[in-house]
Design a protein around this motif. Structure first.
Motif: not given
Length: 463
Positions: A3-7, A14-18, A25-30, A110-112
């Protein structure tokens, strides 16, 4: 990388996952997934109760980042099935949500909590997931799926579907099998795109996803049938780039209805838990109703009857064998079943019977155990008879089987859901479009076809 885009150094989106109203966002996912990975560091195998939630996705991604094998568990599994999956897989705990009265430790997601620690990429041949088959007999069998297989399978589909980071995928499929999880979540993340999970696969929610900019839609045939029955929702999907169907044969009338309403010809593909996706129609190629396409890059296929190879002539019906970089190598803890299905040199016996034409297009006739009928010395595929019967306005659903017959060996019987008409009308319809020996000898009307949790017809219950 799988998953190179989670590097953490990859560009944000924005909104990589909804999922429903929940967005990351992808930043939050990573960041969250990396924190999850640190909480399970040192574990070997974790189970994930795969509800259609952001928590499930974060748990799966955390396992992949940490190099811990993830076992997605269907959320409607009963106690006996859960106990089997946990014991067979060697799961050491639940990651995220857990069933009532869990028998293993539970590690919360833990989401946060976020981390930007860089984890080394696990070996390509390490097991990323163990998926359990939805077999119709006995307890489900575990299939170890490596990181290499997932990457190869997703990259081959990217080639066939011209799938890029600009695409937004929408679907409402379960997150415990190949279609919804590997293709439907890891696929867009590997490409650097986005995914909208609609929560459930209803026409109105698919229409809303189209309005939100979705360019690719996944669905099983039941989903596409429902979309075809909702004119406004279907027309909303006209703006999409690709509509893709899998997990079961797509009836030709549904293909035709979607084409009429949306202007799109549905892309069909073929695969299994054991093999991921191996055959598909292409974004830039022919889409023939009732046919699932060409082998993906790196995939080889064969037709066989006993020890004999059958020609790819568009007529010969044989056992389908596949091999390729995305195909698995074993059933977990099942050496006898493994030996029956993996016959050496990478070849896997799918258990399906198929036809391949000279151009390489594949048509899946069905399962050998239930869809291959031997009647009067002929080998007949139930699927082509079902396709013809579905073309009659009175037929909503149909399942064709062979029942024992002293004269013919097997007699063709069609179980029909729909408005009853004279038996001869449907029998003559088949005889007018297919060889005379393929006509049903009997039509039986029933209220509903028996199906399993995945929506697949259980023909053994009709015998």
């Amino acid at each position: 990388m799988l998953l190179p885009y989670l590097n953490p150094s990859a560009p944000d989106a924005p909104d990589a996952l909804r999922i429903g109203d929940d967005k990351l966002s992808r930043e939050d996912l990573a960041g969250v997934a990396t924190a999850v990975a640190e909480r399970i560091a040192g574990a070997r195998v974790v189970a994930v109760l795969a509800r259609p939630t952001t928590e499930t996705v974060l748990a799966v991604l955390g396992g992949l980042i940490a190099g811990v094998t993830v076992v997605p568990v269907p959320p409607d599994s009963g106690p006996r099935e859960i106990a089997h999956i946990l014991g067979d897989s060697g799961a050491q705990g639940w990651l995220g949500a857990a069933p009532d009265d869990p028998t293993l430790p539970v590690v919360p997601v833990r989401r946060y909590a976020k981390s930007w620690h860089r984890h080394p990429e696990p070996p390509a041949d390490s097991v990323a997931m163990i998926l359990y088959t939805s077999g119709t007999t006995g307890l489900p069998k575990g299939v170890p799926i490596t990181r290499r297989a997932i990457a190869a399978g997703l990259d081959a589909l990217a080639d066939a579907w011209q799938w890029t980071g600009d695409d937004v995928l929408a679907h409402g499929l379960p997150l415990f099998h190949v279609h919804g999880l590997i293709l439907g979540i890891l696929g867009p993340l590997r490409r650097g795109g986005s995914v909208i999970h609609t929560g459930s696969p209803t026409p109105s929610l698919y229409a809303a996803a189209a309005e939100a900019g979705a360019s690719i839609f996944f669905g099983v045939p039941t989903v596409w049938s429902r979309v075809a029955g909702d004119t406004a929702a279907a027309q909303a999907l006209s703006s999409a780039r690709l509509l893709i169907s899998g997990s079961a044969p797509l009836p030709v009338p549904t293909f035709d209805a979607i084409r009429s309403l949306t202007g799109h010809e549905i892309v069909e593909r073929y695969g299994m838990t054991e093999t991921l996706i191996t055959v598909s129609t292409r974004a830039d190629g022919e889409r023939r109703p009732g046919w699932v396409g060409l082998p993906l890059a790196g995939v080889e296929t064969r037709l066989r009857e006993g020890d004999s190879e059958l020609p790819h002539d568009g007529e010969s019906v044989g056992d389908l064998l596949v091999r390729g970089p995305m195909v698995g190598t074993e059933y977990l803890n099942r050496p006898e079943a493994t030996a029956e299905s993996w016959i050496g040199d990478g070849w896997f016996v799918t258990g399906d019977v198929a036809v391949i034409d000279p151009s390489g297009m594949h048509r899946i006739v069905g399962r050998r155990s239930t869809d291959l009928i031997k009647s009067g010395g002929f080998r007949i595929g139930a699927g082509e008879i079902e396709t013809v019967l579905l073309g009659h306005d009175s037929v909503r659903e149909v399942a064709v089987i062979g029942v024992p017959d002293d004269d013919l060996g097997q007699r063709i019987v069609a179980y029909v859901v729909g408005e009853p008409v004279e038996e001869a009308v449907l029998i003559d319809l088949v005889a007018s479009q297919l060889s005379h020996h393929k006509r049903p000898r009997e039509i039986r009307y029933i209220d509903a076809l028996p199906r399993n949790a995945m929506g697949k017809v259980q023909k053994k219950l009709l015998e």
